[in-house]
Design an enzyme around this catalytic site. Sequence first.
Site, PDB file in Angstrom:
ATOM      1  CG  HIS A   1      -1.742   1.221   1.352  1.00 11.76           C
ATOM      2  ND1 HIS A   1      -2.836   1.495   0.545  1.00 11.76           N
ATOM      3  CD2 HIS A   1      -1.627   2.287   2.206  1.00 11.76           C
ATOM      4  CE1 HIS A   1      -3.362   2.642   0.883  1.00 11.76           C
ATOM      5  NE2 HIS A   1      -2.644   3.157   1.890  1.00 11.76           N
TER       6      HIS A   1
ATOM      7  CG  ASN B   1       6.826  10.122  16.284  1.00 16.49           C
ATOM      8  OD1 ASN B   1       6.639  10.140  15.074  1.00 16.49           O
ATOM      9  ND2 ASN B   1       5.933   9.667  17.141  1.00 16.49           N
ATOM     10  CB  ALA B   2       8.347  14.187  20.889  1.00 22.01           C
TER      11      ALA B   2
ATOM     12  CE1 TYR C   1       1.618  12.665  14.363  1.00 21.86           C
ATOM     13  CE2 TYR C   1       3.753  11.738  14.947  1.00 21.86           C
ATOM     14  CZ  TYR C   1       2.630  11.741  14.146  1.00 21.86           C
ATOM     15  OH  TYR C   1       2.500  10.822  13.145  1.00 21.86           O
TER      16      TYR C   1
ATOM     17  CG  LEU D   1       7.779   1.953   8.464  1.00 17.30           C
ATOM     18  CD1 LEU D   1       8.647   1.833   7.222  1.00 17.30           C
ATOM     19  CD2 LEU D   1       7.297   0.587   8.901  1.00 17.30           C
TER      20      LEU D   1
ATOM     21  CG  LEU E   1       6.774   5.599  17.514  1.00 17.00           C
ATOM     22  CD1 LEU E   1       5.396   5.798  18.138  1.00 17.00           C
ATOM     23  CD2 LEU E   1       7.861   6.075  18.469  1.00 17.00           C
TER      24      LEU E   1
END
Length: 484
Positions: free
Chosen positions: A268, A381-382, A385, A440, A442
């Site tokens: 996908h 990532n933190a 977001y 991918l 985490l």
Amino acid sequence: MRFGRLFWKFFFAFWLALLLAGVGVGSAVWWHQQKERERIEAERDPLLNGGPRVTLALSAAASVLAHGGLPALRDLVAEWRGERMPRMFVVDEAGREVFGREVGVDLVADARAKATSDDPRRPARLASTPDGQRLLLFVPQVPGERFEPRHDLPPGMGPRPGEPPRGGRPPFDRHGPLPPNPWVPITTGLIASVVFSALLAWYLARPIRNLRWAFGAVANGQLETRVGPLMGARRDEIADLGGDFDRMAQQIQNLIGAQRRLLHDVSHELRSPLARLQAAIGLARQDPAKLEATLDRIEREAVRLDELVGQLLTIARLDAGTRDSRSEPVELFDLAAAIADDARFEAHTRGRELTFTGEGEAEGEMRVELVQRAFENVIRNAVKYTAEGTVVEVRASAADGRFVLTVADRGPGVPEADLTAIFEPFYRSPAGQSAGGFGLGLAIARRAVEAHGGRIAASNRPDGGLVMEIVLPFGPAAAAQKMP
């Protein structure tokens, strides 16, 4: 040496088999002896004792009776009792025993019949008293009585019936224990052995057949097969083996399911950039004037594909447990601080802030590339977001041989039901769908941390945001926990 539960089952089954076999053999011998006794009793006729000594005793008694009468015979019989001579009965013509002892009618009749025979060795004798009274003299054969020759006594002398001998062999009891047929104990023991062997074979073969069936079913792709319910209440090493099989089958089912989901998600994720590449190539062919912009678009998609493939290869290597890098000494506080400084610059460009607190020493032998990838993915990532104008708080600490890195943001957080799922490949929470990425980061962080014997967990902040915690062992305590 440690004895398991199966050993004790074999031990008790073995001794139970021996016990029951012994009881069976004993019962068979007893039954045989009882039947033999009954047969002998049924076939027994009135018996008289015979032999040279009895003949001599009868002749002597007849002579004494003829000359001295009953008183002299009574004295002789009493004297014989002291000398342990045969017990003699004296019966008158009316069938009464003159000394008042009980005697069977059949025995008297048999003795009277044999007393009239011409055999000089007959076991009964008719004798007369001085007054002409006719008496019957005979010696009955007492059960268990057998006169054996003695070497320490004159011929004709021996023990009195019922008393132990003073020399030679012990008396033979004619109606004592009889030797059984040797096939009786052999057959009984064989039957007991066959029965217990069959029960033991069935007890062991049944779970083994269940395990064999389960292995075949899993080999044919039926990964949901379990043998635990087939074991029932069994509690031994075979049941433990069945539990291990169920855990193995569950793990295989989880891995195959994860692989299938990964392949589906990869297909996908690859479909979208490939479709955009094809569209860009088509536009370049239709409008050569836009070739430069189209090439930029193709380049971005190629970079995106390269990043996706690189992350997929990283996950594949971590899942396979291959060591694509050597362990090197690393100071975890310094590594976390350096990554936090790089992420702080990225946060400033996005209108966010990042702080780092932590001092100490936590040095260990680790695969630096993997640890660095885990720290970067969690911190970046933190930053991605957290809400604009907020602060990402990064804290490092160490205690008891464990390094703890905590990253707290002020983002939308994650639903409680998805706090574990966010570490699966290609998972993105509904609140973070617009942030981009492949989902991918985490997943790679979790595998990298677990490869070093550590753990990673997520939790929501009470006032909004997400807290990620990485725990890594370091120093001597880390060697035993690393993945081989």
